[in-house]
Design an enzyme around this catalytic site. Structure first.
Site, short mmCIF file in Angstrom:
data_model
loop_
_atom_site.label_atom_id
_atom_site.label_comp_id
_atom_site.label_asym_id
_atom_site.label_seq_id
_atom_site.Cartn_x
_atom_site.Cartn_y
_atom_site.Cartn_z
N CYS A 117 -2.90 -5.33 -2.26
CA CYS A 117 -2.18 -5.60 -1.01
C CYS A 117 -2.91 -6.53 -0.04
O CYS A 117 -2.26 -7.41 0.55
CB CYS A 117 -1.78 -4.29 -0.34
SG CYS A 117 -2.91 -2.92 -0.49
N ARG A 146 -11.99 0.52 -9.50
CA ARG A 146 -12.32 1.58 -8.54
C ARG A 146 -13.50 2.37 -9.08
O ARG A 146 -13.54 2.74 -10.25
CB ARG A 146 -11.11 2.49 -8.29
CG ARG A 146 -9.97 1.74 -7.62
CD ARG A 146 -8.76 2.61 -7.35
NE ARG A 146 -7.66 1.81 -6.82
CZ ARG A 146 -6.43 2.26 -6.59
NH1 ARG A 146 -6.14 3.53 -6.85
NH2 ARG A 146 -5.49 1.45 -6.12
N GLN A 164 -2.08 -2.47 -12.54
CA GLN A 164 -0.87 -1.84 -12.04
C GLN A 164 0.30 -2.81 -12.11
O GLN A 164 0.10 -4.03 -12.05
CB GLN A 164 -1.04 -1.40 -10.59
CG GLN A 164 -2.00 -0.24 -10.38
CD GLN A 164 -2.07 0.18 -8.92
OE1 GLN A 164 -2.05 -0.67 -8.03
NE2 GLN A 164 -2.17 1.47 -8.67
N ASP A 166 2.06 -3.76 -9.87
CA ASP A 166 1.96 -3.69 -8.41
C ASP A 166 2.80 -4.79 -7.77
O ASP A 166 2.77 -5.93 -8.22
CB ASP A 166 0.48 -3.87 -8.03
CG ASP A 166 0.17 -3.39 -6.64
OD1 ASP A 166 0.99 -2.66 -6.07
OD2 ASP A 166 -0.90 -3.74 -6.12
N HIS A 168 4.45 -6.06 -3.66
CA HIS A 168 4.58 -5.82 -2.22
C HIS A 168 5.75 -6.65 -1.70
O HIS A 168 5.83 -7.85 -1.98
CB HIS A 168 3.28 -6.18 -1.50
CG HIS A 168 2.14 -5.33 -1.95
ND1 HIS A 168 1.29 -5.71 -2.96
CD2 HIS A 168 1.74 -4.10 -1.54
CE1 HIS A 168 0.40 -4.75 -3.16
NE2 HIS A 168 0.65 -3.77 -2.33
N LYS A 247 6.64 7.61 2.94
CA LYS A 247 6.67 7.21 1.54
C LYS A 247 7.58 8.14 0.75
O LYS A 247 7.95 9.22 1.20
CB LYS A 247 5.26 7.24 0.94
CG LYS A 247 4.60 8.62 0.96
CD LYS A 247 3.22 8.59 0.32
CE LYS A 247 2.57 9.98 0.39
NZ LYS A 247 1.28 10.02 -0.34
N HIS A 295 5.07 -1.16 -0.26
CA HIS A 295 4.22 -1.04 -1.45
C HIS A 295 5.04 -0.31 -2.52
O HIS A 295 5.62 0.74 -2.23
CB HIS A 295 2.97 -0.21 -1.18
CG HIS A 295 2.11 -0.70 -0.06
ND1 HIS A 295 0.92 -1.36 -0.27
CD2 HIS A 295 2.26 -0.61 1.29
CE1 HIS A 295 0.36 -1.64 0.90
NE2 HIS A 295 1.17 -1.20 1.86
#
Length: 436
Positions: A117, A146, A164, A166, A168, A247, A295
């Site tokens: 992000c 991570r 991911q 992922d 946005h 969320k 997200h």
């Protein structure tokens, strides 16, 4: 009356079938048995995906790429390493540093990205944006790291290096409901392909929330409306939202009804403030407003979803995900050339095909292919060569008889492309073949 120790023993006995089944399905065992992936002490928490594992991995990513095209996402590529000034701006330096890998470069601190992000915020803010560009949907399959504690690492479900699906979405406040509704529709389509059941929960404003109450109320109302549009039941988790936005938590269930959290959709009001992101509003007054960031992820991490699907299917992959789709078994050496011709023909349809030209008996070859979870075993001999046919068997030990090669090629490719969970020959089953 049973004593307590007897009751415990009986409970354990009743649970044993489930425990044994879970052990059989354990993705760490299946991964080794099927040569999909392994881990090594030289890179803890980072999977080495072997060719067959890579086939599954890329099939999952390709599915999401198709959905991105359908739902009009733009795929981007962002850096893996950032100066720590970025993480100070995003807040990760203060709240997430212990989970990051950091190092010095020319006397400045840098960090491997644990999420995409902040980089996407840099992209959005790289030039002046107009309301006409929104919603802007940026998708990224970038590698993330991570710093998980070594004791917490567990197969593909808890790793240090992962990818991911992922994305946005930068949008106006009045676009939030539409974007979340569209995401939930995509999510439902993908999970239906996997045959996975799931539940949804709305996590609302926590005590230590940041931002204006009115904005939170509108955002939560938009999420409620999006959830209601799905026609599915959902529950509320009061006060369980993130401090920067509400969320929707999605819990997925595998074939053993074990639950996992993979997908997520989360609103964010704070990153646009931290990165001073704005877009020019409609009109001539030169006014600007801040976007809302959505997200979202469907698979979560590709690694984690691969672990869940390995155990969900017990290593018996549907054709579209299978790393071993077709095995050709020539009856004798005289059929080797025809077997290789078939392999070449099926590979032209981009099917994963192998040919067993060992000197073992045909029955042994078929059995080995079934145990290796090949979806289709095509037995060929002199008669098949003369007639341009193949004798079709499936891994469940069912003989489907002789079919023209062109028909088999077309049907198997059709099964793969439709991402069916069942065999295209399922309605034509005959008596099971002998194991011998």
């Amino acid at each position: 009356m049973l004593m307590k120790s007897q009751t415990n023993a009986l409970t354990l006995l009743l649970l044993c079938p489930g425990i044994e089944e879970a052990k059989k399905r354990d993705h760490r065992n299946v991964g080794v048995q099927q040569e999909l992936f392994f881990f090594h002490h030289l890179s803890p928490g980072s999977a080495f995906f072997l060719p067959h594992g890579g086939r599954i991995y890329h099939a999952l990513i390709e599915l999401m790429r198709e959905k991105y095209w359908e739902y009009e996402y733009e795929e981007v590529v962002s850096p893996n390493i950032y100066n720590f000034d970025l993480w100070k701006t995003s807040g990760h330096a203060e709240h997430y540093r212990e989970n990051m890998f950091s190092f010095d470069v020319e006397k400045q601190e840098y960090g491997l990205k644990p999420m995409n992000c902040p980089g996407h915020c840099v992209m959005f803010g790289s030039r002046v944006r107009s309301y006409r560009e929104l919603p802007l949907r940026l998708a990224d399959f970038g590698v993330l790291h991570r710093n998980e504690y070594s004791g917490a690492l567990s197969g593909l479900t808890r790793v240090r290096r992962f990818v991911q699906d992922d994305a946005h979405i930068f949008c106006r406040p009045d676009q939030v409901m539409g974007e979340v509704t569209s995401f939930l529709k995509m999510l439902n389509e993908v999970y239906a392909i996997f045959g996975l059941d799931y539940t949804m929960a709305l996590s609302t404003r926590p005590e230590g929330y940041l931002g204006e109450l009115e904005l939170w109320n509108k955002a939560e109302a938009a999420l409620e409306e999006a959830l209601n549009s799905t026609g599915r039941e959902w529950v509320t988790n009061p006060g369980d939202g993130a401090f920067y936005g509400p969320k929707i938590d999605i819990t997925v269930y595998d074939a053993l009804r074990r639950k996992f959290q993979c997908a997520t959709v989360q609103l964010d009001f704070q990153l646009p403030i931290r990165f001073d992101l704005t877009y020019a509003t409609e009109g001539t007054g030169g006014q600007s407003e801040r976007p809302v960031i959505v997200h979202r992820a469907v698979l979560g991490s590709v690694e984690r979803m691969m672990a869940i699907l390995t155990e969900h299917f017990a290593g018996k992959w549907p054709l579209w995900l299978s790393p071993r789709q077709v095995m050709i078994v020539p009856i004798s050496e005289r059929s080797f050339e025809y077997a290789q011709q078939i392999r070449k023909e099926l590979r032209s349809a981009k099917l994963f095909v192998d040919c067993d030209v060992s000197d073992r008996k045909m029955q042994k070859k078929v059995r080995e292919a079934q145990l290796a979870q090949y979806n289709y075993i095509l037995v060929v001999g002199e008669q098949e060569r003369a007639e341009g046919t193949v004798n079709v068997r499936t891994r469940d030990n069912v003989v489907h008889g002789m079919h023209q090669l062109e028909d088999v090629k077309r049907l198997i490719a059709q099964e793969r492309d439709s991402r069916s969970l069942t065999s295209v020959f399922g309605e034509q089953q005959q008596d099971p073949a002998a194991d011998s």
